[in-house]
Design an enzyme around this catalytic site. Structure first.
Site, PDB file in Angstrom:
ATOM      1  N   GLU A 247      -5.824  -7.783   0.018  1.00  0.00           N
ATOM      2  CA  GLU A 247      -6.033  -7.069   0.968  1.00  0.00           C
ATOM      3  C   GLU A 247      -6.200  -5.231   1.002  1.00  0.00           C
ATOM      4  OE1 GLU A 247      -6.864  -8.360   4.302  1.00  0.00           O
ATOM      5  OE2 GLU A 247      -5.667  -9.968   4.181  1.00  0.00           O
ATOM      6  N   CYS A 281      -5.425   1.444   6.679  1.00  0.00           N
ATOM      7  CA  CYS A 281      -6.082   0.682   5.685  1.00  0.00           C
ATOM      8  C   CYS A 281      -7.642   0.641   6.693  1.00  0.00           C
ATOM      9  CB  CYS A 281      -6.371  -0.732   5.357  1.00  0.00           C
ATOM     10  SG  CYS A 281      -5.694  -1.536   6.744  1.00  0.00           S
TER      11      CYS A 281
HETATM   12  P1  NAD Z   1      -1.911   0.453  -4.717  1.00  0.00           P
HETATM   13  O1  NAD Z   1      -3.104  -0.605  -5.207  1.00  0.00           O
HETATM   14  O2  NAD Z   1      -1.701   2.144  -6.118  1.00  0.00           O
HETATM   15  O3  NAD Z   1      -0.230   0.058  -5.052  1.00  0.00           O
HETATM   16  C1  NAD Z   1      -0.285  -1.400  -4.349  1.00  0.00           C
HETATM   17  C2  NAD Z   1       0.844  -1.885  -4.649  1.00  0.00           C
HETATM   18  O4  NAD Z   1       0.353  -2.472  -5.964  1.00  0.00           O
HETATM   19  C3  NAD Z   1       2.662  -0.977  -5.056  1.00  0.00           C
HETATM   20  O5  NAD Z   1       3.253  -1.737  -4.724  1.00  0.00           O
HETATM   21  C4  NAD Z   1       2.255  -0.954  -6.106  1.00  0.00           C
HETATM   22  O6  NAD Z   1       3.340  -0.378  -6.832  1.00  0.00           O
HETATM   23  C5  NAD Z   1       1.764  -2.129  -6.815  1.00  0.00           C
HETATM   24  N1  NAD Z   1       0.767  -2.136  -8.004  1.00  0.00           N
HETATM   25  C6  NAD Z   1       0.250  -0.881  -8.373  1.00  0.00           C
HETATM   26  N2  NAD Z   1       0.014  -1.521  -9.628  1.00  0.00           N
HETATM   27  C7  NAD Z   1       0.010  -3.179 -10.142  1.00  0.00           C
HETATM   28  C8  NAD Z   1       0.131  -3.685 -11.046  1.00  0.00           C
HETATM   29  N3  NAD Z   1      -1.162  -3.474 -12.362  1.00  0.00           N
HETATM   30  N4  NAD Z   1       0.470  -4.935 -10.932  1.00  0.00           N
HETATM   31  C9  NAD Z   1       1.011  -4.979 -10.023  1.00  0.00           C
HETATM   32  N5  NAD Z   1       1.723  -5.100  -9.094  1.00  0.00           N
HETATM   33  C10 NAD Z   1       0.983  -3.351  -9.115  1.00  0.00           C
HETATM   34  O7  NAD Z   1      -2.325   0.724  -3.337  1.00  0.00           O
HETATM   35  P2  NAD Z   1      -1.640   2.023  -2.200  1.00  0.00           P
HETATM   36  O8  NAD Z   1      -1.924   2.995  -3.524  1.00  0.00           O
HETATM   37  O9  NAD Z   1      -0.203   2.207  -2.520  1.00  0.00           O
HETATM   38  O10 NAD Z   1      -1.877   1.668  -0.727  1.00  0.00           O
HETATM   39  C11 NAD Z   1      -2.837   2.269  -0.381  1.00  0.00           C
HETATM   40  C12 NAD Z   1      -4.109   0.986  -0.766  1.00  0.00           C
HETATM   41  O11 NAD Z   1      -4.094   0.404   0.383  1.00  0.00           O
HETATM   42  C13 NAD Z   1      -5.980   1.796  -0.021  1.00  0.00           C
HETATM   43  O12 NAD Z   1      -6.796   1.677  -0.900  1.00  0.00           O
HETATM   44  C14 NAD Z   1      -5.337   1.385   1.384  1.00  0.00           C
HETATM   45  O13 NAD Z   1      -6.772   0.503   2.210  1.00  0.00           O
HETATM   46  C15 NAD Z   1      -5.176  -0.113   1.205  1.00  0.00           C
HETATM   47  N6  NAD Z   1      -4.650  -1.101   1.922  1.00  0.00           N
HETATM   48  C16 NAD Z   1      -4.844  -1.749   2.788  1.00  0.00           C
HETATM   49  C17 NAD Z   1      -4.897  -2.738   3.771  1.00  0.00           C
HETATM   50  C18 NAD Z   1      -5.795  -4.089   3.049  1.00  0.00           C
HETATM   51  O14 NAD Z   1      -5.084  -4.669   4.791  1.00  0.00           O
HETATM   52  N7  NAD Z   1      -6.805  -4.407   3.338  1.00  0.00           N
HETATM   53  C19 NAD Z   1      -4.136  -2.521   4.184  1.00  0.00           C
HETATM   54  C20 NAD Z   1      -3.164  -1.581   3.566  1.00  0.00           C
HETATM   55  C21 NAD Z   1      -3.572  -0.710   2.376  1.00  0.00           C
END
Ligand code: NAD
Length: 518
Positions: A247, A281
């Site tokens: 997502e 999001c």
């Molecule tokens: P992010 O991708 O930086 O991190 C998300 C999660 O992934 C965190 O828990 C992080 O620690 C973990 N992570 C980071 N690198 C990783 C790796 N290499 N392997 C495994 N885990 C890893 O995202 P963010 O900045 O925390 O969130 C914001 C983003 O999320 C925005 O782009 C937003 O649009 C998106 N989002 C999407 C939805 C949806 O339903 N489509 C909902 C909410 C947020």
């Protein structure tokens, strides 16, 4: 300044992080990050606990969800306080996004899972149906890892976890390192609901912990986060041949038709773009308004935005930006828009009256598709409005993006709204509403294009945490298959005659589709 800072620790010691409030910049707490060994041990415990959990009936599993629901209802203020310390937004937004949505999720899946996942008898059509019966059994996958982002850390962890649990899996949640406590309280909630050890575990940590979770042998990853990380997760899962749902981010368009109720549409633009200070999001990130009503619509939006209150405490409407990195992205997009000729009608800067990370609610016009603010996810309290000649141009513009998470259309003509919705290439669309599909479990939720792979929620979501296992049973105890050999030219001729009858004659084609009533 940063909201999460690594604390220096001696070599070999566990890594620690300091978490500061983006509203006050004061200390929220310090956390110890789970090590790779912790993650492995947690996955092992979850795997051992899973068969007994899966052996419970849907109703028995549902009882734990209902117990958690009762506790959440009783202690909701305590939960909201924890969530707001890390994600400072209006209390009302946490009540809606976290508490209301989590209560609905716990209750809905406690009650409805049996309907979607109980084994099904299917009648086979044609020749196979004469000799065989089919059942489909929804088997839990095993251990599911839920990796969640900082912008909705409570609901985006608990909702997938509830679905995976109800499907019979055990779950490990890895919340964002920027918002660990909102994840931790999910563990506390289920512990208070007396969920047995190992069924749901929260692992605090950062990207390294997330990587360790994927590497530790889980059976599925549900990831919510950015496109960049989503690609890494997909690659890591592909190497281990484990399924994942992704997502991801969005650049959600809003279309305001010439016949829209402009008061409602203006209200929808403001709520859609500014909820959670735009860090939502499915938040509206681009507005396309038909030229003939654009002046009036823009004025109404500016009027509404000018009345909004932004504060760090008490009653207010627009909260803080949760991470410093996000603030920098917003500032970069606005600077780029300014450089390329956009006009700021209101806002357009950090709030100089507040010491935390606050960006003023902003309305931008004269924007074009060569600006970052119209192409990349801004994730801030920004409403960029672009005039379009007509609805046709609005649809073209809405689809001119690599993203496809959600969209919304505003018109008094619901039929027209539906037609336009069907032409927007996004995961979901709302007509005359900001995006609320995530909260409707009957609506499969997920992104299209770069906004993700797979869907969550409801029947689709629950089945995504299972392997749909068809079990075919021969009505005659295997007699036909036992007599397969020897092959002969006579048998070949006979079989080809039969094929010609089945699909070469009208009566045969009917027979080929017949289903026995038992
Ligand atoms: P992010 O991708 O930086 O991190 C998300 C999660 O992934 C965190 O828990 C992080 O620690 C973990 N992570 C980071 N690198 C990783 C790796 N290499 N392997 C495994 N885990 C890893 O995202 P963010 O900045 O925390 O969130 C914001 C983003 O999320 C925005 O782009 C937003 O649009 C998106 N989002 C999407 C939805 C949806 O339903 N489509 C909902 C909410 C947020």
């Amino acid at each position: 300044m940063a909201i999460t800072t690594a604390i220096e620790t001696p070599p070999g010691a566990r890594r620690r992080l300091r978490i500061e409030s983006p509203a006050t910049l004061e200390l929220v707490g310090e956390i110890e990050l789970s090590t790779t060994d912790d993650v492995r041990a947690a996955v092992e415990t979850a795997r051992k606990a899973q068969p007994a959990w899966a052996a419970l009936s849907f109703q028995e599993r549902g009882q734990y969800m209902l117990r958690a629901l009762k506790i959440l209802l009783e202690r909701q203020d305590e939960f909201i306080d924890v969530i707001l310390r890390e994600t400072p937004r209006p209390r009302m937004e946490s009540i809606q996004m976290d508490i209301f949505a989590a209560c609905d999720s716990l209750n809905y899946y406690a009650v409805q899972t049996a309907r979607f996942l109980r084994s099904q008898k299917k009648r086979l059509h044609g020749v196979l149906g004469f000799s065989k019966t089919l059942r489909i059994v929804y088997r839990p996958l095993g251990v599911v890892g839920v990796i969640s982002p900082w912008n909705g850390p409570f609901i985006l962890s608990i909702n997938p976890a509830v679905q995976a649990l109800m499907a019979g899996n055990t779950v490990l949640i890895k919340p964002s390192s920027a918002t660990p406590y909102a994840g931790k309280i999910i563990g506390d909630l289920f512990e208070a609901a007396e969920l047995p050890k190992g069924i749901l575990t929260v692992l605090l940590g950062d990207s390294t912990t997330g990587e360790a979770l994927i590497e530790s042998g889980v059976d599925k990853i549900t990831f919510t986060g950015s496109v960049e990380t989503g690609c890494k997760i997909a690659a890591a899962c592909a190497e281990r041949l484990i399924p994942c749902t992704l997502e991801l981010g969005g650049k959600d368009p809003m279309i305001v038709c010439a016949d829209a109720n402009l008061d409602y549409a203006a209200g929808g633009a403001v709520a859609g773009s500014l909820m959670n200070a735009g860090q939502y999001c499915c938040g509206t990130e681009r507005v396309y308004v038909v030229d003939s009503v654009a002046d009036e619509f823009i004025q109404k939006v500016v009027d509404r935005v000018s009345k909004l209150r932004q504060r760090a405490e008490g009653e207010f409407d627009v909260g803080a930006i949760i991470t410093l990195q996000q603030m920098e992205i917003i500032e970069k997009h606005i600077a780029d828009a300014n450089d390329k000729g956009a006009k700021v009608l209101i806002g357009g800067r950090r709030n100089p009256n507040l010491k935390g990370l606050y960006y003023e609610p902003t309305v931008l016009v004269d924007v074009t598709h060569d600006m970052l603010v119209m192409r990349e996810e801004t994730f801030g309290p920004i409403i960029p409005i672009m005039r379009v000649k007509d609805e046709e141009e609005a649809i073209q513009m809405a689809n001119d993006t690599d993203y496809g998470l959600a969209a919304n259309v505003w018109t008094k003509n619901k039929g027209k709204g539906f037609e336009i919705a069907c032409r927007i290439d996004s995961g979901s669309v709302c007509v005359n509403d900001m995006t609320v599909t995530y909260g409707a479990p009957e609506a499969p939720f997920g992104g299209w294009k770069n906004s993700g792979i797979g869907q969550l929620n409801g029947e689709t979501g629950l089945r995504g945490y299972c392997h749909a296992q068809p079990i075919l049973i021969d009505r005659f105890g295997g007699k036909q298959t036992a007599n397969s050999y020897p092959y002969s030219s006579k048998k070949e001729v006979g079989f080809q005659k039969f094929i010609r009858f089945l699909w070469g004659t009208w009566i045969g084609r009917r027979v080929s589709m017949v289903r026995l009533p038992f």
